[in-house]
Design a protein around this motif. Sequence first.
Motif, PDB file in Angstrom:
ATOM      1  N   ARG A   4       0.818  -1.222   0.000  1.00 23.02           N
ATOM      2  CA  ARG A   4       0.000   0.000   0.000  1.00 23.02           C
ATOM      3  C   ARG A   4       0.847   1.265   0.000  1.00 23.02           C
ATOM      4  O   ARG A   4       0.462   2.293   0.548  1.00 23.02           O
ATOM      5  N   GLY A   5       1.999   1.191  -0.617  1.00 23.88           N
ATOM      6  CA  GLY A   5       2.834   2.367  -0.760  1.00 23.88           C
ATOM      7  C   GLY A   5       3.442   2.827   0.544  1.00 23.88           C
ATOM      8  O   GLY A   5       3.742   2.035   1.433  1.00 23.88           O
ATOM      9  N   GLY A   6       3.638   4.139   0.651  1.00 25.04           N
ATOM     10  CA  GLY A   6       4.196   4.704   1.863  1.00 25.04           C
ATOM     11  C   GLY A   6       5.705   4.660   1.902  1.00 25.04           C
ATOM     12  O   GLY A   6       6.388   4.758   0.870  1.00 25.04           O
ATOM     13  N   VAL A   7       6.236   4.485   3.112  1.00 24.79           N
ATOM     14  CA  VAL A   7       7.672   4.538   3.356  1.00 24.79           C
ATOM     15  C   VAL A   7       8.283   3.141   3.336  1.00 24.79           C
ATOM     16  O   VAL A   7       7.774   2.218   3.981  1.00 24.79           O
ATOM     17  N   LEU A   8       9.370   2.993   2.581  1.00 27.49           N
ATOM     18  CA  LEU A   8      10.227   1.820   2.699  1.00 27.49           C
ATOM     19  C   LEU A   8      11.367   2.222   3.625  1.00 27.49           C
ATOM     20  O   LEU A   8      12.180   3.092   3.288  1.00 27.49           O
ATOM     21  N   LEU A   9      11.393   1.641   4.811  1.00 29.35           N
ATOM     22  CA  LEU A   9      12.381   2.001   5.826  1.00 29.35           C
ATOM     23  C   LEU A   9      13.579   1.077   5.696  1.00 29.35           C
ATOM     24  O   LEU A   9      13.541  -0.081   6.116  1.00 29.35           O
ATOM     25  N   ASP A  10      14.646   1.574   5.107  1.00 30.39           N
ATOM     26  CA  ASP A  10      15.862   0.786   4.892  1.00 30.39           C
ATOM     27  C   ASP A  10      16.729   0.896   6.144  1.00 30.39           C
ATOM     28  O   ASP A  10      17.346   1.930   6.396  1.00 30.39           O
TER      29      ASP A  10
END
Length: 451
Positions: free
Chosen positions: A94-100
């Motif tokens: 659902r999109g948003g932030v990919l927290l690497d």
Amino acid sequence: MNDLAFDALDRLVADLGDIPVVTEQKVVRRRSRDFFWYSPILNAQLDGKSADLIVLPRDEKDVIQVAGACAHHRVPITARGGGTGNYGQAVPLRGGVLLDVSGLESIEWIKPGAVRVGAGAKMHTIDAVAQAQGWELRMHPSTKRMATIGGFVAGGSGGIGSITYGGLRDPGNILAARVVTVEEQPRVIELRGDAAQKVNRAYGTTGIITALEMPLAPAWKWIDVIVAFDDFLEAAAFGYEAAMADGIVKKVLSPITWPLPSYFGALKPYCPDGKSVLMAMIAEPSFESFKSLLGRRGIITLETPTDESPSRVPLYEYCWNHTTLQVLKSDRSVTYLQCLYPHDRVLEKVAEMRELFPDEVLLHLEFIRFGGRVTCSSLPVIRYTDADRLNEIIRLHEDRGVFIANPHVFTVEDGSRYKRADADQLGFKHEVDPHGLLNPGKMRSFVSDRP
């Protein structure tokens, strides 16, 4: 762009201050993928799914700031390490932030039998530092040189070393986990002992892991071994016997049927045409005993110290699900399953499955300890035709007592052999992620009671 308004993301980025952010969509889309393409079913379902942006926290303080901002703006957040999972664990739905979290790579301390590290530390790096002090991780995936420790705990179950130490679910194999909640005022929670299982194989839905304490084993000089057999069932029988030999220290025992070894690249010269093989990692002091146990039943075609230098491919990168990858490099028409054989009928059931699917299911076993008993898991290579036939193969296994953890689904529940979420994990998610923002869609049992 996913279902989020542009202004929500703009406000979020403004709240992040100097925390590094990547918005270049080509990079974001690429980093939003994992190895879900192993499955033709997941490839159709997940292709094109992507985060809207990548955030690169430098430390736990940054993670707390990101978590609070995402909660405030109701922006989904999916934590990611090396992205080496096989069923979309770290693919944002659902999109948003990919927290690497790969920047959280510090090794806080090592002491006899234990290590505390940041969630983004690569497992290869952890082992290199620990081995200099005479220790090593108890187990690791075949993707050790790419995988992060946080990704392994959040998405894995066991691997190389499980023949001796069992899986991550076994008591003592995760000592502690430190997690950040996704609330307007995030909390930091230290889960110790059995409580740390709340984040194991939950796909990052039950808190953002920032640090882990893991047990260590004495470091051995390992010998990579290939033994060729005329018949696969002979390789399996010897593998089981070696697995039961507690005095022989081992890390891998993997019988693999022909023609799978014909795909093995640098190891192909040690895999004679038409022969099934047993791949093994044996501690150097146990190697003489291993050869004595083998006797004249098979022919050793390779014995060499494990070499993890950058220019080399260690034997464990042909085992576990790397076996599937070696085939996929030249034949993208195949896929795989994840099976667990009953401990009291291991060889009987292996023979039964081989007879039931002689050419369609190419067997590849991994001997392990499961619940204190020696058995084997299996990641067979499947000659794929369509989803209906794949589901029929799954049903035929389960009808005959071979458990399946389905790798062609992306939810925690459906990928479990129990087909349900762990009650502690589900309850903990309500506590740490009340708005359902952590990797939404991956725990289908969860329904948020917050707006």
